[in-house]
Scaffold this motif. Structure first.
Motif, PDB file in Angstrom:
ATOM      1  N   SER A  12      31.837  11.680  81.191  1.00  0.00           N
ATOM      2  CA  SER A  12      32.807  10.594  81.048  1.00  0.00           C
ATOM      3  C   SER A  12      32.081   9.334  80.622  1.00  0.00           C
ATOM      4  CB  SER A  12      33.551  10.349  82.357  1.00  0.00           C
ATOM      5  OG  SER A  12      34.334   9.165  82.275  1.00  0.00           O
ATOM      6  N   ALA A  13      32.363   8.875  79.399  1.00  0.00           N
ATOM      7  CA  ALA A  13      31.732   7.643  78.921  1.00  0.00           C
ATOM      8  C   ALA A  13      32.199   6.453  79.754  1.00  0.00           C
ATOM      9  CB  ALA A  13      32.060   7.428  77.441  1.00  0.00           C
ATOM     10  N   ALA A  14      33.491   6.452  80.140  1.00  0.00           N
ATOM     11  CA  ALA A  14      34.038   5.330  80.910  1.00  0.00           C
ATOM     12  C   ALA A  14      33.381   5.217  82.279  1.00  0.00           C
ATOM     13  CB  ALA A  14      35.550   5.497  81.064  1.00  0.00           C
ATOM     14  N   GLU A  15      33.105   6.358  82.905  1.00  0.00           N
ATOM     15  CA  GLU A  15      32.491   6.353  84.232  1.00  0.00           C
ATOM     16  C   GLU A  15      30.966   6.378  84.176  1.00  0.00           C
ATOM     17  OE1 GLU A  15      34.159   9.579  86.397  1.00  0.00           O
ATOM     18  OE2 GLU A  15      36.214   8.811  86.288  1.00  0.00           O
ATOM     19  N   GLY A  16      30.410   6.552  82.963  1.00  0.00           N
ATOM     20  CA  GLY A  16      28.956   6.578  82.817  1.00  0.00           C
ATOM     21  C   GLY A  16      28.314   7.783  83.462  1.00  0.00           C
ATOM     22  N   ASP A  55      24.779   2.411  77.988  1.00  0.00           N
ATOM     23  CA  ASP A  55      26.080   2.354  77.320  1.00  0.00           C
ATOM     24  C   ASP A  55      26.392   3.705  76.675  1.00  0.00           C
ATOM     25  OD1 ASP A  55      28.385   1.712  76.021  1.00  0.00           O
ATOM     26  OD2 ASP A  55      27.480   0.308  74.593  1.00  0.00           O
ATOM     27  N   LEU A  56      27.461   4.346  77.144  1.00  0.00           N
ATOM     28  CA  LEU A  56      27.878   5.632  76.580  1.00  0.00           C
ATOM     29  C   LEU A  56      29.135   5.499  75.727  1.00  0.00           C
ATOM     30  CD1 LEU A  56      27.427   7.989  79.675  1.00  0.00           C
ATOM     31  CD2 LEU A  56      25.892   7.755  77.720  1.00  0.00           C
ATOM     32  N   GLU A 104      26.073  15.355  73.117  1.00  0.00           N
ATOM     33  CA  GLU A 104      24.731  15.422  73.689  1.00  0.00           C
ATOM     34  C   GLU A 104      24.039  14.070  73.587  1.00  0.00           C
ATOM     35  OE1 GLU A 104      22.600  18.535  71.752  1.00  0.00           O
ATOM     36  OE2 GLU A 104      23.850  20.135  72.583  1.00  0.00           O
ATOM     37  N   VAL A 105      23.328  13.710  74.629  1.00  0.00           N
ATOM     38  CA  VAL A 105      22.558  12.463  74.636  1.00  0.00           C
ATOM     39  C   VAL A 105      21.183  12.724  75.239  1.00  0.00           C
ATOM     40  CG1 VAL A 105      24.544  10.897  74.788  1.00  0.00           C
ATOM     41  CG2 VAL A 105      23.499  11.799  76.888  1.00  0.00           C
ATOM     42  N   THR A 124      20.026   6.129  79.678  1.00  0.00           N
ATOM     43  CA  THR A 124      20.166   6.553  78.290  1.00  0.00           C
ATOM     44  C   THR A 124      19.299   5.655  77.433  1.00  0.00           C
ATOM     45  OG1 THR A 124      22.037   5.062  77.919  1.00  0.00           O
ATOM     46  CG2 THR A 124      22.534   7.310  78.620  1.00  0.00           C
ATOM     47  N   LEU A 125      18.896   6.161  76.303  1.00  0.00           N
ATOM     48  CA  LEU A 125      18.181   5.343  75.335  1.00  0.00           C
ATOM     49  C   LEU A 125      19.203   4.575  74.508  1.00  0.00           C
ATOM     50  CD1 LEU A 125      15.547   7.950  74.169  1.00  0.00           C
ATOM     51  CD2 LEU A 125      15.165   6.022  75.698  1.00  0.00           C
ATOM     52  N   ALA A 126      18.911   3.289  74.260  1.00  0.00           N
ATOM     53  CA  ALA A 126      19.834   2.478  73.482  1.00  0.00           C
ATOM     54  C   ALA A 126      20.048   3.061  72.098  1.00  0.00           C
ATOM     55  CB  ALA A 126      19.332   1.040  73.382  1.00  0.00           C
ATOM     56  N   ASN A 127      19.004   3.771  71.595  1.00  0.00           N
ATOM     57  CA  ASN A 127      19.082   4.369  70.272  1.00  0.00           C
ATOM     58  C   ASN A 127      18.530   5.776  70.345  1.00  0.00           C
ATOM     59  OD1 ASN A 127      19.115   4.970  67.585  1.00  0.00           O
ATOM     60  ND2 ASN A 127      17.747   3.355  66.937  1.00  0.00           N
ATOM     61  N   PRO A 128      19.292   6.753  70.766  1.00  0.00           N
ATOM     62  CA  PRO A 128      18.757   8.085  71.032  1.00  0.00           C
ATOM     63  C   PRO A 128      18.060   8.740  69.865  1.00  0.00           C
ATOM     64  CG  PRO A 128      20.989   7.866  71.904  1.00  0.00           C
ATOM     65  CD  PRO A 128      20.728   6.661  71.071  1.00  0.00           C
TER      66      PRO A 128
END
Length: 358
Positions: free
Chosen positions: A247-251, A265-266, A274-275, A351-355
Motif C-alpha cells: 500500500s503506497a498510502a500506508e507506506g 515516498d511510495l 517492485e521497489v 526506500t531509495l529516492a531513486n531506485p
C-alpha cells in the motif's frame, strides 16, 4: 573566502574516456566540501580543472561569479595540497612554506614571519629548521598544507592529502585540517575515496560516479537519505533487499516473509510494483529465538566478523541474507549456525529516492 561554482564540466581523455559528464557543484564561501568516490570517478580531474592544471572540454568554473578558466593556475589565488608532499628536499620547513611568498617577491621579514606563524598553526613550531628527510610523513604533509596557505589563497584544494599516511596519523591529521579550515574560514574542496574521512570533516559531501554527482548533501543526508543504489552502497554498508509495494498510502511493502512499514515516498509506486529497500546493519536487531512477543523473523547466524566495538553478524532469515552490527560483548554469545530472531523496528526499512539510479 570565495564561492566556487562548477557549471556543466565535461572532460574526455584519449580513447573516448569520459572523466567528467556535465558535473554541477556549488561550494559556498567558507564551506568545506568533499568530492567522494571510487578511483576513476572524476574527482581528481574536477579538482585539477578548478586549480588550472586541466582544461575542460565544456563548462565553466566560477569564483565569486567570475569564470577563471582563462586564467593560468598562478593567477587563480588558490592553494593546493597534493597526495605526494612535493617539498623541496634542499629547503627547511620554513623555507618551503616561505617559497610561495618568495616567488611573489614579498619582503624577507614578511616571508619568515608568515612561515613561522603557519608552521605554528599546523603544530610544527619546533621543526621550522628541519629538512624534509628529518620529518615524518605526517609532518611533511603539515608543511605542505602550511605552504599552500602561505599566500593567503581564497580557495584551498586538497587531493587525497592523507592517503599515504598510516591510519592513526591519518585520523589525527584530518582533524587538524578541519580545525585549520574552520579557524581560517577558507573555502575548501577536498578529494578523497575514504567515506569515513569525508563524512567526519565535511560540511557537505558530493558523491561522484562516472563523472557525475550522484548526490550532494550533508554527511547525515548522504548516509541516512541516499538517493541512489550507488550512494547507499558506497557510503557505509547496506542491506539492499527486493520488496513489493502493498500500500503506497500506508507506506507498506512485502519483503520476504513479512509486511513492513518503510521510510520513504511510495506515491509513484502502485500496489504490486517492485521497489528496492535497504537497511543499515545498525538498523537490524538480533534477539533470542524465544522472543515470541516481538515481530521477528526466525533466522540463523551465517558469519561473525569482529570489528572492535561491534561484530558484524551475517544472518539468513525470512527477509533474506542480512548483516547486523551487534555489540561485541553480546556477539560473544553467538556462534555460526545458532538460531536467532531478526527484528526491524517500523520505519527503519527505507526506500531509495531513486531506485533505478537514473
Amino acid at each position: 573566502m570565495a564561492r566556487v561554482e562548477l557549471r556543466g564540466l565535461r572532460k574526455r581523455f584519449g580513447g573516448g574516456v569520459v572523466a567528467l559528464d556535465h558535473l554541477q557543484l556549488d561550494v559556498a564561501s567558507g564551506e568545506f566540501v568533499s568530492l567522494l568516490g571510487p578511483s576513476g570517478c572524476g574527482k581528481t580531474t574536477a579538482l585539477r580543472i578548478v586549480a588550472g592544471f586541466e582544461t575542460p572540454d565544456e563548462g565553466e568554473v566560477l569564483v565569486d561569479g567570475v569564470d577563471v578558466l582563462g586564467l593560468p593556475a598562478s593567477r587563480r589565488n588558490m592553494g593546493m595540497v597534493f597526495q605526494s608532499y612535493s617539498l623541496f628536499p634542499n629547503m627547511t620547513a620554513k623555507a618551503n612554506v616561505a617559497y610561495p611568498l618568495r616567488i611573489r617577491r614579498r619582503p624577507r621579514a614578511e616571508r619568515e614571519s608568515r612561515a613561522t606563524d603557519l608552521l605554528g598553526l599546523v603544530g610544527l613550531a619546533r621543526q621550522v629548521d628541519r629538512y624534509p628527510h628529518q620529518l615524518s610523513g605526517g609532518q611533511q604533509q603539515r608543511v605542505a598544507l602550511a605552504r599552500a596557505l602561505a599566500h593567503e589563497p581564497a580557495v584551498l584544494l586538497l587531493d587525497e592529502p592523507l592517503s599515504a599516511l598510516d591510519a592513526k596519523v591519518r585520523v589525527q591529521l584530518r582533524e587538524e585540517v578541519r580545525r585549520i579550515q574552520l579557524e581560517l574560514g577558507i573555502t575548501t574542496i577536498y578529494v578523497t575515496h575514504d567515506q569515513e574521512e569525508a563524512l567526519s570533516i565535511s560540511d557537505r559531501v558530493a558523491v561522484l560516479s562516472e563523472g557525475r554527482a550522484e548526490q550532494v548533501g550533508t554527511p547525515s543526508e548522504i548516509y541516512n537519505r541516499p538517493r541512489t543504489p550507488f550512494v547507499a552502497s558506497f557510503v557505509g554498508t547496506v542491506n539492499q533487499l527486493d520488496a513489493v509495494v502493498v500500500s503506497a498510502a500506508e507506506g507498506t511493502v512485502s519483503c520476504g516473509d513479512r509486511v513492513m512499514t518503510v521510510d520513504g515516498d511510495l506515491s509513484e509506486h502502485p500496489a504490486g510494483s517492485e521497489v528496492a529497500v535497504y537497511l543499515r546493519p545498525e538498523d537490524v536487531e538480533l534477539v533470542s529465538e524465544g522472543a515470541a512477543d516481538r515481530d521477528a523473523s526466525p533466522g540463523k547466524v551465517r558469519s561473525l566478523t569482529f570489528l572492535g566495538p561491534v561484530t558484524r553478524v551475517g544472518v539468513d532469515c525470512g527477509l533474506g541474507q542480512l548483516v547486523a552490527d551487534v555489540a561485541s560483548d553480546v556477539a560473544l554469545r553467538l556462534g555460526v549456525g545458532d538460531p536467532v530472531a531478526v527484528v526491524v523496528e517500523p520505519g527503519r526499512l527505507r526506500t531509495l529516492a531513486n531506485p533505478q539510479g537514473t
